[in-house]
Design an enzyme around this catalytic site. Structure first.
Site, short mmCIF file in Angstrom:
data_model
loop_
_atom_site.label_atom_id
_atom_site.label_comp_id
_atom_site.label_asym_id
_atom_site.label_seq_id
_atom_site.Cartn_x
_atom_site.Cartn_y
_atom_site.Cartn_z
N LYS A 13 39.35 42.99 18.22
CA LYS A 13 40.11 42.27 19.25
C LYS A 13 40.88 41.09 18.65
O LYS A 13 42.03 40.87 18.98
CB LYS A 13 39.17 41.71 20.34
CG LYS A 13 38.43 42.76 21.14
CD LYS A 13 37.71 42.14 22.33
CE LYS A 13 36.65 41.13 21.96
NZ LYS A 13 35.49 41.65 21.24
N ARG A 88 33.35 38.07 29.51
CA ARG A 88 32.34 38.94 28.91
C ARG A 88 31.26 39.32 29.93
O ARG A 88 30.36 40.08 29.59
CB ARG A 88 31.67 38.19 27.76
CG ARG A 88 32.19 38.58 26.37
CD ARG A 88 31.48 37.70 25.38
NE ARG A 88 31.38 38.20 24.06
CZ ARG A 88 32.13 37.78 23.04
NH1 ARG A 88 33.10 36.91 23.24
NH2 ARG A 88 31.91 38.22 21.83
N ARG A 123 32.67 41.60 7.47
CA ARG A 123 33.48 40.50 8.00
C ARG A 123 33.09 39.18 7.35
O ARG A 123 31.92 38.89 7.14
CB ARG A 123 33.26 40.44 9.51
CG ARG A 123 34.23 39.54 10.22
CD ARG A 123 34.46 40.02 11.60
NE ARG A 123 33.37 39.64 12.49
CZ ARG A 123 33.48 39.71 13.82
NH1 ARG A 123 34.60 40.16 14.37
NH2 ARG A 123 32.49 39.37 14.59
N ARG A 156 29.34 35.20 9.00
CA ARG A 156 28.85 34.53 10.21
C ARG A 156 27.39 34.90 10.41
O ARG A 156 27.02 36.05 10.20
CB ARG A 156 29.66 35.02 11.42
CG ARG A 156 30.91 34.23 11.68
CD ARG A 156 31.83 34.90 12.66
NE ARG A 156 31.21 35.31 13.92
CZ ARG A 156 31.89 35.84 14.94
NH1 ARG A 156 33.21 36.01 14.85
NH2 ARG A 156 31.29 36.18 16.05
N ARG A 167 23.80 42.11 19.65
CA ARG A 167 25.09 41.82 20.30
C ARG A 167 25.67 43.08 20.95
O ARG A 167 26.27 43.02 22.02
CB ARG A 167 26.08 41.26 19.27
CG ARG A 167 25.71 39.86 18.83
CD ARG A 167 26.58 39.40 17.70
NE ARG A 167 27.93 39.07 18.12
CZ ARG A 167 28.94 38.88 17.28
NH1 ARG A 167 28.76 39.03 15.99
NH2 ARG A 167 30.12 38.56 17.73
P1 AMP Z 1 33.19 36.17 19.29
O1 AMP Z 1 33.82 35.39 18.20
O2 AMP Z 1 34.14 36.49 20.40
O3 AMP Z 1 32.44 37.38 18.80
O4 AMP Z 1 32.09 35.22 19.96
C1 AMP Z 1 30.99 34.73 19.21
C2 AMP Z 1 29.88 34.23 20.11
O5 AMP Z 1 30.38 33.17 20.96
C3 AMP Z 1 29.31 35.24 21.08
O6 AMP Z 1 28.34 36.08 20.49
C4 AMP Z 1 28.71 34.32 22.13
O7 AMP Z 1 27.52 33.72 21.68
C5 AMP Z 1 29.78 33.24 22.23
N1 AMP Z 1 30.83 33.60 23.22
C6 AMP Z 1 32.16 33.76 23.00
N2 AMP Z 1 32.82 34.09 24.12
C7 AMP Z 1 31.89 34.15 25.10
C8 AMP Z 1 31.91 34.46 26.49
N3 AMP Z 1 33.06 34.78 27.12
N4 AMP Z 1 30.74 34.41 27.18
C9 AMP Z 1 29.58 34.09 26.58
N5 AMP Z 1 29.47 33.80 25.27
C10 AMP Z 1 30.61 33.83 24.53
#
Ligand code: AMP
Length: 209
Positions: A13, A88, A123, A156, A167
Site C-alpha cells: 500500500k 483499519r 522490508r 521494524r 498482524r
Molecule cells: P503500518 O505502517 O500501516 O503497517 O502501521 C503500523 C502499525 O501502526 C500498525 O500495526 C498499528 O499498530 C498502527 N496503526 C497504523 N494505522 C492504524 C489504524 N488505522 N488503526 C489502528 N492502528 C494503526
C-alpha cells in the site's frame, strides 16, 4: 480525488500510495508513518501507541481517529488525498463517514498471506527519517544506508516473523470486513498485487480511472 488503499500489512500500500501521490499530486497519508514519527519525536501519543505497535496490535480507534481528523483538516488535503492504513476497523470507517468525508474510490490490493510473510521479512526502514526499502524489491544504493538521509536501515520490530503472523490475523478479523462495507457503498475495486511493483501500479491506475 479521495482514495482509500486497503490491503494486508505488507501488500504494498505504501509504495502504491507514493505512486498515486506523484500522479495525482495529492498527499499520501499513512497513519503508521504518523505514529512512527510521533514515536521518534517522543510525543505522548507516540508513547501511548508504542506497545500496541511493537506487538503488531492495532492502536485504539479513538487515538487513530484523532490523528486522522487533525491531519485531514490541513490545507493540503483540500484537493483530495490517499489514505494508506486508515481505516483499519469498521468504527474507523464510520468515523470517516461521520466527519462528512466522501471517499471516491477504495482500492484493495490483494496478496496471499504466504507471499506477504516472505515480503515483510525483507522490508527495512530508515531509523532516522522513516523511508522504506526492501532487500529485494527496493534496494538502497548502499547496503544498509538510507538514500535520502544516510541513516541506518533497520527491520521494524513489527516486521519480525511472529509479529507478522499476528498482524495478518488481526487484518483478517478487523480490517477485511471493510471490503463489504465499501462494496455496499459501490466504491470497492480489487487489484491483485503483482510481483513487480510497476505491474501493480498499472492495475491501480486503471482502477482509479
Ligand atoms: P503500518 O505502517 O500501516 O503497517 O502501521 C503500523 C502499525 O501502526 C500498525 O500495526 C498499528 O499498530 C498502527 N496503526 C497504523 N494505522 C492504524 C489504524 N488505522 N488503526 C489502528 N492502528 C494503526
Amino acid at each position: 480525488m479521495k482514495i482509500i488503499l486497503l490491503g494486508a500489512p505488507g501488500a504494498g500500500k505504501g509504495t502504491q500510495a507514493e505512486k498515486i501521490c506523484e500522479k495525482f499530486n495529492i498527499p499520501a497519508i499513512s497513519t503508521g508513518n504518523i505514529i512512527r514519527e510521533a514515536l521518534r519525536s517522543g510525543t505522548e501519543m507516540g508513547l501511548k501507541a508504542k506497545s500496541y505497535m511493537d506487538e503488531g496490535k492495532l492502536v485504539p480507534d479513538e487515538v487513530v481517529i484523532g490523528i486522522i481528523k487533525e491531519r485531514l483538516a490541513k490545507e493540503d488535503c483540500a484537493g483530495g488525498f490517499i489514505l494508506d492504513g486508515f481505516p483499519r476497523t469498521i468504527p474507523q470507517a464510520e468515523a470517516l463517514d461521520k466527519m462528512g468525508i466522501v471517499i471516491d474510490k477504495v482500492v484493495d490490493i490483494e496478496v496471499a498471506d504466504d507471499k506477504i510473510a516472505a515480503r515483510m521479512s525483507g522490508r527495512r526502514v530508515c531509523e532516522k527519517c522513516g523511508a522504506s526499502y526492501h532487500l529485494e524489491f527496493k534496494k538502497p544504493s548502499v547496503d544498509g544506508v538510507c538514500d535520502a538521509c544516510s541513516g541506518t536501515l533497520v527491520q521494524r520490530k513489527d516486521d519480525h516473523p511472529d509479529t507478522v503472523l499476528s498482524r495478518l490475523e488481526i487484518y483478517h478479523k478487523e480490517t477485511e470486513p471493510l471490503k463489504s462495507y465499501y462494496e455496499a457503498q459501490n466504491k470497492l475495486v480489487i487489484v491483485e498485487g503483482q510481483d513487480e511493483v510497476a505491474d501493480t501500479t498499472r492495475l491501480v491506475f486503471e482502477a482509479l480511472e
